[in-house]
Design an enzyme around this catalytic site. Structure first.
Site, PDB file in Angstrom:
ATOM      1  N   GLU A   2      -0.931 -12.334  -5.294  1.00 50.06           N
ATOM      2  CA  GLU A   2      -0.675 -12.347  -3.626  1.00 50.06           C
ATOM      3  C   GLU A   2      -1.811 -12.538  -2.912  1.00 50.06           C
ATOM      4  O   GLU A   2      -2.763 -12.073  -3.127  1.00 50.06           O
ATOM      5  CB  GLU A   2       0.180 -10.832  -3.729  1.00 50.06           C
TER       6      GLU A   2
ATOM      7  N   ASN B 262       5.317 -13.636   3.547  1.00 53.21           N
ATOM      8  CA  ASN B 262       4.146 -13.361   2.344  1.00 53.21           C
ATOM      9  C   ASN B 262       4.838 -14.307   1.349  1.00 53.21           C
ATOM     10  O   ASN B 262       5.826 -13.820   0.738  1.00 53.21           O
ATOM     11  CB  ASN B 262       3.996 -11.867   2.130  1.00 53.21           C
TER      12      ASN B 262
ATOM     13  N   LYS C 127       8.341 -13.210  -0.121  1.00 60.85           N
ATOM     14  CA  LYS C 127       8.538 -11.809  -0.849  1.00 60.85           C
ATOM     15  C   LYS C 127       9.705 -11.197   0.087  1.00 60.85           C
ATOM     16  O   LYS C 127       9.758 -11.219   1.133  1.00 60.85           O
ATOM     17  CB  LYS C 127       7.198 -11.273  -0.476  1.00 60.85           C
TER      18      LYS C 127
ATOM     19  N   GLU D 230       2.492  -4.730   5.748  1.00 58.11           N
ATOM     20  CA  GLU D 230       3.314  -5.743   5.639  1.00 58.11           C
ATOM     21  C   GLU D 230       4.536  -5.984   6.392  1.00 58.11           C
ATOM     22  O   GLU D 230       4.849  -7.115   6.941  1.00 58.11           O
ATOM     23  CB  GLU D 230       3.582  -5.842   4.177  1.00 58.11           C
TER      24      GLU D 230
ATOM     25  N   CYS E 239       4.576  -8.794  -5.932  1.00 53.45           N
ATOM     26  CA  CYS E 239       3.855  -7.614  -5.688  1.00 53.45           C
ATOM     27  C   CYS E 239       5.067  -6.446  -5.618  1.00 53.45           C
ATOM     28  O   CYS E 239       5.747  -6.270  -6.856  1.00 53.45           O
ATOM     29  CB  CYS E 239       3.070  -7.123  -4.511  1.00 53.45           C
TER      30      CYS E 239
ATOM     31  N   ASN F  16      -1.336  -6.986  -5.028  1.00 55.19           N
ATOM     32  CA  ASN F  16      -2.468  -6.057  -4.504  1.00 55.19           C
ATOM     33  C   ASN F  16      -1.933  -4.472  -4.423  1.00 55.19           C
ATOM     34  O   ASN F  16      -1.005  -4.376  -3.450  1.00 55.19           O
ATOM     35  CB  ASN F  16      -2.876  -6.682  -3.184  1.00 55.19           C
TER      36      ASN F  16
HETATM   37  N1  CDT Z   1       1.303  -5.541  -1.970  1.00 54.86           N
HETATM   38  C1  CDT Z   1       2.168  -4.768  -2.172  1.00 54.86           C
HETATM   39  O1  CDT Z   1       3.673  -5.122  -2.181  1.00 54.86           O
HETATM   40  N2  CDT Z   1       1.789  -3.493  -2.403  1.00 54.86           N
HETATM   41  C2  CDT Z   1       3.096  -2.407  -2.767  1.00 54.86           C
HETATM   42  C3  CDT Z   1       2.677  -1.444  -2.401  1.00 54.86           C
HETATM   43  C4  CDT Z   1       3.842  -0.101  -2.349  1.00 54.86           C
HETATM   44  S1  CDT Z   1       3.371   1.515  -2.461  1.00 54.86           S
HETATM   45  C5  CDT Z   1       4.189   1.765  -4.045  1.00 54.86           C
HETATM   46  C6  CDT Z   1       3.035  -2.213  -4.426  1.00 54.86           C
HETATM   47  O2  CDT Z   1       4.221  -2.519  -4.859  1.00 54.86           O
HETATM   48  O3  CDT Z   1       2.138  -2.295  -5.051  1.00 54.86           O
END
Ligand code: CDT
Length: 355
Positions: free
Chosen positions: A51, A123, A141, A161, A209, A234
């Site tokens: 990502e 994203n 996303k 985000e 993600c 990430n």
């Molecule tokens: N980048 C991203 O989507 N990060 C989210 C953080 C969410 S907190 C559980 C992830 O799902 O890793």
């Protein structure tokens, strides 16, 4: 099962940290190209990057200057939905993919201008076919995590985000990728739809993600017969605001990452290629755990570092047939008359309290 093998060698191209907002784009691009070269050398036909692969994870930073923010977004438009491949920040990777004949998929910040001139930031991720020399699919996303507002508490790891992006508007569209497996059945030669299942060009889909934690997206792809799911991430390893021990928080984040990807792969009988941007960036530490998971939910290859690292596996799509034809033969076993809540209700409505 007795299906004909449909074999491809694929790679997750894990990236180590992209240190800061000011890290030169050229530097990161050079690392991505080095991984691509290494993959081609190993006979890989598809390389998947994380990502927001080309930059640091900027949504963990407070960026108030619109010009600065624009530097993290690649312009696209209705007329040129894949314009990102011609961006000077990206083109050298595409040129190398073309030279090597290796497909690539990567995440990027997209600044999209629609026909009426409206600008929306997403994203996003695309799939680029090096044999066709064109982008063949885009995903935006859907499940954006985090918040719109900046939390001003000390030592707070921001996740902005929802501030910087709009939720994806393309849904979960599976697509077929040409030229990856030998002898794929083509439309003109298929006797019937039923007869063609599991014999055509690979069926691929993308998640980004946080999407991987949501069964709904996986199942939308499952219902299109997905065979390979591509997912870049990430994921914060430690955020002081949640308290507790650093090592425990990271172990839990890795556990939930594996749990989500293994479960999604198993319950939709598909491979998944899960790719981290890992390690310490300026905003904090992110988990590694890049993996290739088989349709039975087993991790068949996993990264061993927080650095740039290729995770390679040779996969046989015929192995998706077992789950698709038995436990998760959706056509025989799903009971949609009982699933209406899934599309009619967003949040939780508990049953009434007892007297
Ligand atoms: N980048 C991203 O989507 N990060 C989210 C953080 C969410 S907190 C559980 C992830 O799902 O890793």
């Amino acid at each position: 099962m007795g299906s004909k093998p449909r074999v491809i060698t694929v790679a997750a191209a894990q990236l180590g940290p992209v240190k800061s907002l000011d890290t030169p784009r050229k530097e990161t691009l050079g690392r991505m190209i080095a991984l691509l070269d290494e993959a081609a050398e190993a006979g890989v036909r598809l390389v998947v990057y994380p990502e927001l692969a080309f930059t640091t994870f900027f949504p963990s930073h407070i960026i108030e200057d619109p010009d600065k923010l624009a530097g993290f977004l690649e312009p696209t438009s209705q007329a040129e939905p894949y314009a990102v491949i011609n961006s000077p920040n990206v083109k050298p990777l595409i040129d190398r993919a073309n030279e090597l004949g290796v497909d690539v998929s990567f995440g990027f910040g997209e600044r999209f201008t629609s026909e009426d001139g409206k600008v929306t930031d997403f994203n996003s991720a695309i799939y680029y076919s090096a044999t066709q020399k064109r982008g063949i699919a885009k995903y935006r996303k859907v499940h954006l995590p985090g918040r719109v507002d900046i939390d001003t508490r000390r030592n707070f790891i921001q996740q902005l985000e929802k501030r910087y992006f709009t939720p994806g508007d393309l849904g979960f569209q599976a697509f077929r990728v040409p030229d990856l497996v030998d002898g794929a059945l083509k439309a003109a030669d298929a006797a019937s739809e039923q007869d063609s299942e599991g014999k055509g060009d690979p069926i691929v889909g993308m998640l980004i993600c946080n999407d991987r934690r949501w069964a709904e997206g996986w199942r939308c792809y499952g219902l299109q017969g997905i065979e390979i799911l591509l997912e870049g991430y990430n994921t914060t390893a430690y955020a002081p605001q949640y308290g507790g021990d650093e090592a425990e928080q990271e172990a839990e984040a890795l556990f939930h990452h594996r749990l989500s990807c293994q479960s999604g792969s198993y319950t939709n009988a598909c491979y998944s290629i899960n790719v981290a941007k890992a390690g310490w960036e300026d905003h904090g530490k992110m988990i590694a755990g890049s993996s290739i998971i088989d349709p039975n939910g087993h991790i068949i290859a996993e990264s061993k570092s927080y650095e740039d690292e290729l995770v390679i596996a040779t996969i046989d799509l015929a192995k998706c047939r077992k789950g698709k034809e038995r436990v998760f033969a959706f056509g025989r076993h799903r009971r949609i008359e009982h699933y209406s809540l899934l599309s009619e209700q967003v949040g939780v409505k508990e049953p009434p309290l007892l007297r």
